[in-house]
Design a protein around this motif. Sequence first.
Motif, PDB file in Angstrom:
ATOM      1  N   THR A  10       5.560   3.625  -0.192  1.00  0.00           N
ATOM      2  CA  THR A  10       4.911   2.344  -0.480  1.00  0.00           C
ATOM      3  C   THR A  10       5.600   1.290   0.364  1.00  0.00           C
ATOM      4  O   THR A  10       6.802   1.064   0.218  1.00  0.00           O
ATOM      5  N   ILE A  13       0.496   8.328   2.624  1.00  0.00           N
ATOM      6  CA  ILE A  13       0.980   9.700   2.773  1.00  0.00           C
ATOM      7  C   ILE A  13       0.743  10.121   4.215  1.00  0.00           C
ATOM      8  O   ILE A  13      -0.381  10.085   4.711  1.00  0.00           O
ATOM      9  N   ASP A  66      -3.656  10.153  -8.772  1.00  0.00           N
ATOM     10  CA  ASP A  66      -3.059  11.332  -8.158  1.00  0.00           C
ATOM     11  C   ASP A  66      -2.623  10.966  -6.745  1.00  0.00           C
ATOM     12  O   ASP A  66      -3.436  10.943  -5.822  1.00  0.00           O
ATOM     13  N   GLN A  67      -1.352  10.678  -6.584  1.00  0.00           N
ATOM     14  CA  GLN A  67      -0.845  10.270  -5.276  1.00  0.00           C
ATOM     15  C   GLN A  67      -0.148  11.448  -4.593  1.00  0.00           C
ATOM     16  O   GLN A  67       1.029  11.413  -4.254  1.00  0.00           O
ATOM     17  N   THR A  68      -0.937  12.502  -4.389  1.00  0.00           N
ATOM     18  CA  THR A  68      -0.498  13.667  -3.642  1.00  0.00           C
ATOM     19  C   THR A  68      -1.416  13.835  -2.438  1.00  0.00           C
ATOM     20  O   THR A  68      -2.515  13.273  -2.393  1.00  0.00           O
ATOM     21  N   ILE A 111       5.795  10.299   1.790  1.00  0.00           N
ATOM     22  CA  ILE A 111       5.063   9.310   0.989  1.00  0.00           C
ATOM     23  C   ILE A 111       5.895   8.044   0.901  1.00  0.00           C
ATOM     24  O   ILE A 111       7.096   8.091   0.609  1.00  0.00           O
ATOM     25  N   ASP A 140      -4.307   6.632   2.873  1.00  0.00           N
ATOM     26  CA  ASP A 140      -3.964   5.509   2.011  1.00  0.00           C
ATOM     27  C   ASP A 140      -4.366   5.889   0.591  1.00  0.00           C
ATOM     28  O   ASP A 140      -5.549   6.044   0.288  1.00  0.00           O
ATOM     29  N   VAL A 141      -3.381   6.076  -0.303  1.00  0.00           N
ATOM     30  CA  VAL A 141      -3.656   6.507  -1.672  1.00  0.00           C
ATOM     31  C   VAL A 141      -3.363   5.391  -2.664  1.00  0.00           C
ATOM     32  O   VAL A 141      -3.153   5.642  -3.854  1.00  0.00           O
ATOM     33  N   THR A 142      -3.363   4.153  -2.190  1.00  0.00           N
ATOM     34  CA  THR A 142      -3.072   2.999  -3.041  1.00  0.00           C
ATOM     35  C   THR A 142      -3.999   2.974  -4.255  1.00  0.00           C
ATOM     36  O   THR A 142      -5.220   3.069  -4.121  1.00  0.00           O
ATOM     37  N   ASN A 148       0.825  -1.202   0.000  1.00  0.00           N
ATOM     38  CA  ASN A 148       0.000   0.000   0.000  1.00  0.00           C
ATOM     39  C   ASN A 148       0.870   1.268   0.000  1.00  0.00           C
ATOM     40  O   ASN A 148       1.966   1.275   0.550  1.00  0.00           O
ATOM     41  N   THR A 149       0.358   2.308  -0.631  1.00  0.00           N
ATOM     42  CA  THR A 149       1.049   3.591  -0.681  1.00  0.00           C
ATOM     43  C   THR A 149       0.392   4.544   0.305  1.00  0.00           C
ATOM     44  O   THR A 149      -0.817   4.749   0.268  1.00  0.00           O
ATOM     45  N   GLN A 152      -4.525   5.139  -6.548  1.00  0.00           N
ATOM     46  CA  GLN A 152      -5.001   6.415  -7.069  1.00  0.00           C
ATOM     47  C   GLN A 152      -4.034   6.961  -8.109  1.00  0.00           C
ATOM     48  O   GLN A 152      -2.814   6.865  -7.952  1.00  0.00           O
TER      49      GLN A 152
END
Length: 226
Positions: A133, A74, A177-179, A131, A171-173, A71-72, A175
């Motif tokens: 992963t 931020i 746009d990972q900002t 950020i 959790d921006v997994t 998972n990514t 997406q």
Amino acid sequence: RFGGARMVRNYITGSSENLANAAWAKTAAGDTVTGGITDVPSGKAQSTRITPDGTTTFHGVNQTMTIATGNTLIASTSMKDDGCTYGYMLIGGANKEAVFNLATGAVSNVSAGVTADIESEGEGWYRCYLIRTVGAAEGNIYTGPTTSATTGNSAAAAANKILMTGVQWEDVTGQADQTASEYVSVGVESAPAYHGSMVDGVKCYDTDRSGNPISTSGSYPLVGYV
């Protein structure tokens, strides 16, 4: 699926601004964590002062939560120099951190496999971002003051205080746009004033992250929904 809106969830528990809340553990046992400080950046209700105990270790506060492998994430927080030039954030295991210079508003150091950024919020406050992963099942976030320009592990003493507020964990997994999203508070507002989403730590926006209106004719995933 949810048409015409975008949901942002902050996974921090207890309080995202009062880091003296019981949901936060002290990283160094002798550190002093004082909530209810009125020196805050715009949009925050209070900040927390971290006073280190002088030992050589990581200082500040931490929370543990479940993170799935791959998972990514931020993490972001607002920090201000209150006698300590540097602040740090760490996601997961050691050596996965970033150090921020709160005097110059620059990323001082960042570990391999981690991306970091910093932006001014005015009056000495900086919003700091990390950020990552995760490569294994890990579950923690650490943040606080450091006297080192390269790592959070330092001999920070009582004079090396820092102010912190507005910690967010997203959790921006998956997406595109990972900002970082807009800050959404936890433990600040009481029901039924939960940002119009009826759940603390969750808010829905009718624009994308760039501020463009989201069409109501399509359908969009509930970002952060579990």
